[in-house]
Design a protein around this motif. Structure first.
Motif, PDB file in Angstrom:
ATOM      1  N   LEU A 238      56.915  57.860  45.106  1.00  0.00           N
ATOM      2  CA  LEU A 238      55.734  57.868  45.970  1.00  0.00           C
ATOM      3  C   LEU A 238      56.102  58.311  47.382  1.00  0.00           C
ATOM      4  O   LEU A 238      55.422  59.147  47.981  1.00  0.00           O
ATOM      5  CB  LEU A 238      55.088  56.491  45.988  1.00  0.00           C
ATOM      6  N   SER A 239      57.194  57.764  47.899  1.00  0.00           N
ATOM      7  CA  SER A 239      57.624  58.134  49.253  1.00  0.00           C
ATOM      8  C   SER A 239      57.918  59.624  49.362  1.00  0.00           C
ATOM      9  O   SER A 239      57.547  60.270  50.343  1.00  0.00           O
ATOM     10  CB  SER A 239      58.892  57.345  49.628  1.00  0.00           C
ATOM     11  N   MET A 240      58.583  60.162  48.347  1.00  0.00           N
ATOM     12  CA  MET A 240      58.918  61.581  48.380  1.00  0.00           C
ATOM     13  C   MET A 240      57.674  62.452  48.246  1.00  0.00           C
ATOM     14  O   MET A 240      57.565  63.483  48.915  1.00  0.00           O
ATOM     15  CB  MET A 240      59.943  61.904  47.301  1.00  0.00           C
ATOM     16  N   GLU A 241      56.745  62.050  47.405  1.00  0.00           N
ATOM     17  CA  GLU A 241      55.495  62.821  47.273  1.00  0.00           C
ATOM     18  C   GLU A 241      54.744  62.846  48.589  1.00  0.00           C
ATOM     19  O   GLU A 241      54.258  63.895  49.016  1.00  0.00           O
ATOM     20  CB  GLU A 241      54.606  62.203  46.194  1.00  0.00           C
ATOM     21  N   VAL A 242      54.649  61.688  49.239  1.00  0.00           N
ATOM     22  CA  VAL A 242      53.910  61.599  50.496  1.00  0.00           C
ATOM     23  C   VAL A 242      54.630  62.367  51.609  1.00  0.00           C
ATOM     24  O   VAL A 242      54.021  63.126  52.342  1.00  0.00           O
ATOM     25  CB  VAL A 242      53.710  60.117  50.906  1.00  0.00           C
ATOM     26  N   LYS A 243      55.932  62.186  51.703  1.00  0.00           N
ATOM     27  CA  LYS A 243      56.690  62.794  52.797  1.00  0.00           C
ATOM     28  C   LYS A 243      56.925  64.286  52.617  1.00  0.00           C
ATOM     29  O   LYS A 243      56.824  65.053  53.566  1.00  0.00           O
ATOM     30  CB  LYS A 243      58.042  62.078  52.940  1.00  0.00           C
ATOM     31  N   PHE A 244      57.252  64.708  51.377  1.00  0.00           N
ATOM     32  CA  PHE A 244      57.669  66.092  51.163  1.00  0.00           C
ATOM     33  C   PHE A 244      56.673  66.940  50.377  1.00  0.00           C
ATOM     34  O   PHE A 244      56.815  68.159  50.329  1.00  0.00           O
ATOM     35  CB  PHE A 244      59.022  66.129  50.440  1.00  0.00           C
ATOM     36  N   GLY A 245      55.712  66.312  49.724  1.00  0.00           N
ATOM     37  CA  GLY A 245      54.711  67.054  48.965  1.00  0.00           C
ATOM     38  C   GLY A 245      55.285  67.770  47.755  1.00  0.00           C
ATOM     39  O   GLY A 245      56.238  67.310  47.123  1.00  0.00           O
ATOM     40  N   LYS A 246      54.714  68.934  47.440  1.00  0.00           N
ATOM     41  CA  LYS A 246      55.095  69.685  46.237  1.00  0.00           C
ATOM     42  C   LYS A 246      56.578  70.029  46.145  1.00  0.00           C
ATOM     43  O   LYS A 246      57.132  70.028  45.045  1.00  0.00           O
ATOM     44  CB  LYS A 246      54.256  70.956  46.117  1.00  0.00           C
ATOM     45  N   PRO A 247      57.265  70.329  47.242  1.00  0.00           N
ATOM     46  CA  PRO A 247      58.687  70.650  47.114  1.00  0.00           C
ATOM     47  C   PRO A 247      59.515  69.519  46.481  1.00  0.00           C
ATOM     48  O   PRO A 247      60.580  69.770  45.928  1.00  0.00           O
ATOM     49  CB  PRO A 247      59.134  70.916  48.556  1.00  0.00           C
ATOM     50  N   ALA A 248      59.027  68.289  46.541  1.00  0.00           N
ATOM     51  CA  ALA A 248      59.770  67.158  45.978  1.00  0.00           C
ATOM     52  C   ALA A 248      59.548  66.988  44.485  1.00  0.00           C
ATOM     53  O   ALA A 248      60.343  66.333  43.811  1.00  0.00           O
ATOM     54  CB  ALA A 248      59.359  65.867  46.689  1.00  0.00           C
ATOM     55  N   LEU A 249      58.504  67.585  43.948  1.00  0.00           N
ATOM     56  CA  LEU A 249      58.134  67.357  42.553  1.00  0.00           C
ATOM     57  C   LEU A 249      59.255  67.613  41.541  1.00  0.00           C
ATOM     58  O   LEU A 249      59.423  66.825  40.610  1.00  0.00           O
ATOM     59  CB  LEU A 249      56.876  68.146  42.194  1.00  0.00           C
ATOM     60  N   PRO A 250      60.052  68.676  41.690  1.00  0.00           N
ATOM     61  CA  PRO A 250      61.127  68.890  40.702  1.00  0.00           C
ATOM     62  C   PRO A 250      62.145  67.742  40.642  1.00  0.00           C
ATOM     63  O   PRO A 250      62.777  67.528  39.615  1.00  0.00           O
ATOM     64  CB  PRO A 250      61.794  70.181  41.168  1.00  0.00           C
ATOM     65  N   LEU A 251      62.303  67.007  41.724  1.00  0.00           N
ATOM     66  CA  LEU A 251      63.283  65.917  41.754  1.00  0.00           C
ATOM     67  C   LEU A 251      62.742  64.626  41.141  1.00  0.00           C
ATOM     68  O   LEU A 251      63.512  63.756  40.732  1.00  0.00           O
ATOM     69  CB  LEU A 251      63.710  65.640  43.196  1.00  0.00           C
ATOM     70  N   LEU A 252      61.422  64.503  41.072  1.00  0.00           N
ATOM     71  CA  LEU A 252      60.830  63.245  40.630  1.00  0.00           C
ATOM     72  C   LEU A 252      61.156  62.913  39.180  1.00  0.00           C
ATOM     73  O   LEU A 252      61.374  61.744  38.843  1.00  0.00           O
ATOM     74  CB  LEU A 252      59.316  63.256  40.868  1.00  0.00           C
ATOM     75  N   GLU A 253      61.201  63.925  38.323  1.00  0.00           N
ATOM     76  CA  GLU A 253      61.552  63.692  36.920  1.00  0.00           C
ATOM     77  C   GLU A 253      62.959  63.108  36.819  1.00  0.00           C
ATOM     78  O   GLU A 253      63.200  62.158  36.068  1.00  0.00           O
ATOM     79  CB  GLU A 253      61.469  64.997  36.130  1.00  0.00           C
ATOM     80  N   GLU A 254      63.868  63.651  37.587  1.00  0.00           N
ATOM     81  CA  GLU A 254      65.245  63.161  37.567  1.00  0.00           C
ATOM     82  C   GLU A 254      65.323  61.727  38.092  1.00  0.00           C
ATOM     83  O   GLU A 254      66.042  60.888  37.540  1.00  0.00           O
ATOM     84  CB  GLU A 254      66.132  64.089  38.405  1.00  0.00           C
ATOM     85  N   ILE A 255      64.575  61.446  39.136  1.00  0.00           N
ATOM     86  CA  ILE A 255      64.556  60.098  39.703  1.00  0.00           C
ATOM     87  C   ILE A 255      64.050  59.092  38.673  1.00  0.00           C
ATOM     88  O   ILE A 255      64.584  57.988  38.547  1.00  0.00           O
ATOM     89  CB  ILE A 255      63.701  60.061  40.989  1.00  0.00           C
TER      90      ILE A 255
END
Length: 93
Positions: free
Chosen positions: A38-55
């Motif tokens: 959630l923090s990464m989505e809010v702070k970084f938006g779409k550029p963070a999406l590829p990392l979320l699956e790994e997280i």
């Protein structure tokens, strides 16, 4: 109560404690993963999406706590991505 019954009771009690401890750990992992995502989505938006699956697949409690710290400190996405990729030492190392 026989010695065998006492032993069974002890094993059951140990199993309950181990199960509870594992459940607490799983809950903590899940909460950290959700908070980081959630923090990464809010702070970084779409550029963070590829990392979320790994997280969402991570099970390393120390790494998840380190990622949360990096996000709280205001680090850039590249720093977070490097940590996820294992290219950055853990705090204190």
């Amino acid at each position: 109560i026989t010695a065998l019954e006492k032993e069974r009771q002890r094993f059951r009690a140990e199993g309950r404690v181990e199960g509870r401890t594992e459940g607490e750990r799983e809950g903590l992992l899940k909460g950290l993963r959700q908070g980081i995502s959630l923090s990464m989505e809010v702070k970084f938006g779409k550029p963070a999406l590829p990392l979320l699956e790994e997280i969402q697949q991570m099970r390393d409690l120390a790494l998840l706590q380190e990622l949360m710290r990096l996000i709280k400190e205001g680090n850039e996405l590249g720093v977070i991505a490097a940590k996820i990729a294992g290219k950055m030492p853990t705090a204190g190392n």
